[in-house]
Design a protein around this motif. Structure first.
Motif, PDB file in Angstrom:
ATOM      1  N   PHE A 115      -2.602   6.327  -1.842  1.00 33.07           N
ATOM      2  CA  PHE A 115      -3.479   6.995  -0.892  1.00 33.07           C
ATOM      3  C   PHE A 115      -2.814   8.332  -0.549  1.00 33.07           C
ATOM      4  N   VAL A 116      -3.544   9.239   0.068  1.00 35.27           N
ATOM      5  CA  VAL A 116      -2.977  10.540   0.400  1.00 35.27           C
ATOM      6  C   VAL A 116      -3.300  10.913   1.841  1.00 35.27           C
ATOM      7  N   ASN A 117      -2.520  11.838   2.370  1.00 33.94           N
ATOM      8  CA  ASN A 117      -2.698  12.285   3.751  1.00 33.94           C
ATOM      9  C   ASN A 117      -3.709  13.434   3.799  1.00 33.94           C
ATOM     10  N   SER A 118      -4.961  13.130   3.498  1.00 34.00           N
ATOM     11  CA  SER A 118      -6.022  14.138   3.533  1.00 34.00           C
ATOM     12  C   SER A 118      -6.755  14.081   4.856  1.00 34.00           C
ATOM     13  N   LYS A 119      -7.060  15.257   5.375  1.00 34.27           N
ATOM     14  CA  LYS A 119      -7.758  15.355   6.654  1.00 34.27           C
ATOM     15  C   LYS A 119      -9.146  14.751   6.544  1.00 34.27           C
ATOM     16  N   GLU A 120      -9.590  14.157   7.629  1.00 32.64           N
ATOM     17  CA  GLU A 120     -10.909  13.540   7.676  1.00 32.64           C
ATOM     18  C   GLU A 120     -11.980  14.557   7.271  1.00 32.64           C
ATOM     19  N   GLY A 121     -13.016  14.057   6.603  1.00 35.28           N
ATOM     20  CA  GLY A 121     -14.061  14.924   6.071  1.00 35.28           C
ATOM     21  C   GLY A 121     -13.937  15.133   4.579  1.00 35.28           C
ATOM     22  N   ILE A 145       0.854  -1.174   0.000  1.00 34.58           N
ATOM     23  CA  ILE A 145       0.000   0.000   0.000  1.00 34.58           C
ATOM     24  C   ILE A 145       0.897   1.234   0.000  1.00 34.58           C
ATOM     25  N   PHE A 146       0.754   2.066  -1.000  1.00 35.68           N
ATOM     26  CA  PHE A 146       1.574   3.271  -1.164  1.00 35.68           C
ATOM     27  C   PHE A 146       0.782   4.507  -0.725  1.00 35.68           C
ATOM     28  N   VAL A 147       1.464   5.415  -0.023  1.00 34.51           N
ATOM     29  CA  VAL A 147       0.811   6.613   0.507  1.00 34.51           C
ATOM     30  C   VAL A 147       1.658   7.841   0.182  1.00 34.51           C
ATOM     31  N   LEU A 148       1.032   8.875  -0.367  1.00 31.80           N
ATOM     32  CA  LEU A 148       1.721  10.133  -0.635  1.00 31.80           C
ATOM     33  C   LEU A 148       1.743  10.963   0.641  1.00 31.80           C
ATOM     34  N   ASP A 149       2.923  11.114   1.217  1.00 36.21           N
ATOM     35  CA  ASP A 149       3.103  11.871   2.458  1.00 36.21           C
ATOM     36  C   ASP A 149       3.469  13.307   2.088  1.00 36.21           C
ATOM     37  N   GLU A 150       2.462  14.093   1.771  1.00 37.47           N
ATOM     38  CA  GLU A 150       2.684  15.465   1.347  1.00 37.47           C
ATOM     39  C   GLU A 150       1.592  16.377   1.885  1.00 37.47           C
ATOM     40  N   LYS A 151       1.792  17.678   1.675  1.00 39.93           N
ATOM     41  CA  LYS A 151       0.823  18.672   2.142  1.00 39.93           C
ATOM     42  C   LYS A 151      -0.248  18.925   1.078  1.00 39.93           C
ATOM     43  N   GLU A 152      -1.175  19.797   1.430  1.00 36.88           N
ATOM     44  CA  GLU A 152      -2.405  19.956   0.660  1.00 36.88           C
ATOM     45  C   GLU A 152      -2.181  20.351  -0.792  1.00 36.88           C
ATOM     46  N   ASP A 153      -1.200  21.198  -1.072  1.00 37.56           N
ATOM     47  CA  ASP A 153      -1.033  21.658  -2.451  1.00 37.56           C
ATOM     48  C   ASP A 153      -0.666  20.510  -3.392  1.00 37.56           C
ATOM     49  N   LYS A 154       0.258  19.667  -2.968  1.00 34.30           N
ATOM     50  CA  LYS A 154       0.629  18.515  -3.806  1.00 34.30           C
ATOM     51  C   LYS A 154      -0.485  17.484  -3.846  1.00 34.30           C
TER      52      LYS A 154
END
Length: 357
Positions: A259-265, A233-242
């Motif tokens: 997958f991405v590190n997006s905030k819940e919601g 499972i691959f995850v993009l560990d970046e901030k919102e702009d990327k």
């Protein structure tokens, strides 16, 4: 006297185990892995030079790892890979650190003798010009090492791979190429060139027929662990702009690998990266309880290892975060320390309810 039919008893026991295992989902496990997993320590003359310029930053860089294969053989099930955009090849050849060592009238260790950095495609190292030694200078080369190991260990627990798309400016070093949408696309392309879909845990697989990825994991939950063995499972560990660039034309990560590190919601929210399990302990526990996967860190910047301080690791375990990253699954050989991060009996994976350390 009542006589037990041994065959029936074994069948019952094995059926019970099978049923029990089928109830275990991906978010029911807890694994330990490494941070900047490809990294070879900075060679001593260059590190001493960096230490003379900024001792604090140099200390934070004083770590390194074994090959990915060796880490996986040891039992680690989380890795972190940093990638740099280099579509034409040759952008990162001849790092300045080599000249710094030569200016000290010392001979640097051999570097990129096969001229891999001249090839087009994503490169893999930590910081351009100063922390450039890597077991795999090519991202695709690292991926191939993972695939080869997996082929020899086909029933392994799913392996979590965090990806940093590096384009930060660092004073005194060459400015990296920006991670545009097209550059981010190339991460998917290179992963797909090595791994077939049946070796990946993708957002599409987890979403299923639900409208959004977040709805799927909050309603149905993550897939059963047994069905995911042998996968990554691959995850993009970046901030919102990327993240937003990566999401463009791919709502809820449809047809994406990472997958991405997006905030819940958010519709694509499923995997959260919350690095400090002390200050964010309650927050991590809340996320885990709701059904999100969470990655946190047992140590950072070599600080805990230098102080032999396990407070952060203890909080990471107790938080329920499924993925715990460390630089010290084995003690450092670069400075005096006995600090070592593992579960009971030197294991690096367990069920989350196994809290009898």
């Amino acid at each position: 006297m009542f006589k037990t039919n041994t065959s029936i008893c074994f069948i019952f026991i094995f059926s019970f185990i099978a049923c029990h295992n089928s109830d275990i989902r991906l978010n029911d496990i807890q694994v330990i892995g490494s941070h900047n997993s490809y990294k070879i320590p900075i060679e001593k003359p260059l590190w001493h030079y960096l230490h003379s310029v900024d001792s604090s930053k140099a200390k934070a860089l004083q770590y390194g790892h074994m090959s990915l294969k060796t880490q996986l053989d040891l039992g680690l099930r989380n890795l972190e890979l940093d990638v740099f955009h280099d579509p034409s090849g040759g952008y990162f050849t001849n790092p300045k650190g080599l000249d710094i060592i030569k200016s000290m009238e010392k001979k640097p260790l051999g570097f990129d003798k096969e001229e891999k950095l001249k090839r087009p495609g994503l490169k893999m190292f930590h910081i351009q010009d100063v922390d450039f030694r890597s077991h795999y200078l090519l991202f695709k080369e690292g991926l191939q090492a993972l695939k080869n190991w997996s082929s020899n260990n086909p029933s392994h627990t799913p392996i979590f791979i965090l990806i940093n798309a590096k384009d930060q400016k660092v004073t005194g070093t060459k400015e990296p190429l920006a991670f545009t949408k097209e550059a981010l696309d190339s991460i998917d392309v290179e992963i797909k060139s090595v791994f077939s879909n049946d070796k990946l845990i993708t957002p599409d697989l987890v979403r299923g027929d639900f409208e959004t990825l977040e709805t799927a994991i909050l309603t149905k939950g993550w897939p059963e662990l047994e069905a995911l063995k042998g996968r990554f499972i691959f995850v993009l560990d970046e901030k919102e702009d990327k993240i937003n660039r990566y999401l463009e034309n791919h709502p809820s990560l449809k047809n994406r690998v990472l997958f991405v590190n997006s905030k819940e919601g958010n519709p694509e929210a499923a995997f959260r990266i919350v690095n400090n399990p002390i200050t964010d302990f309650d927050y991590i526990k809340e996320l885990v309880k709701k059904g999100y996967l969470v990655r946190t860190r047992a140590d950072a910047g070599t600080k805990e290892a230098r102080e032999n301080n396990y407070n952060r690791f203890e909080k990471a375990k107790a938080s329920g975060a499924q993925v715990i990253s460390t630089d010290y699954y084995l003690p450092s050989t670069l400075f005096p320390s006995t600090f070592k991060v593992s579960f009971e009996k030197n294991k690096y994976e367990r069920l989350k309810n196994e809290v009898h350390d």
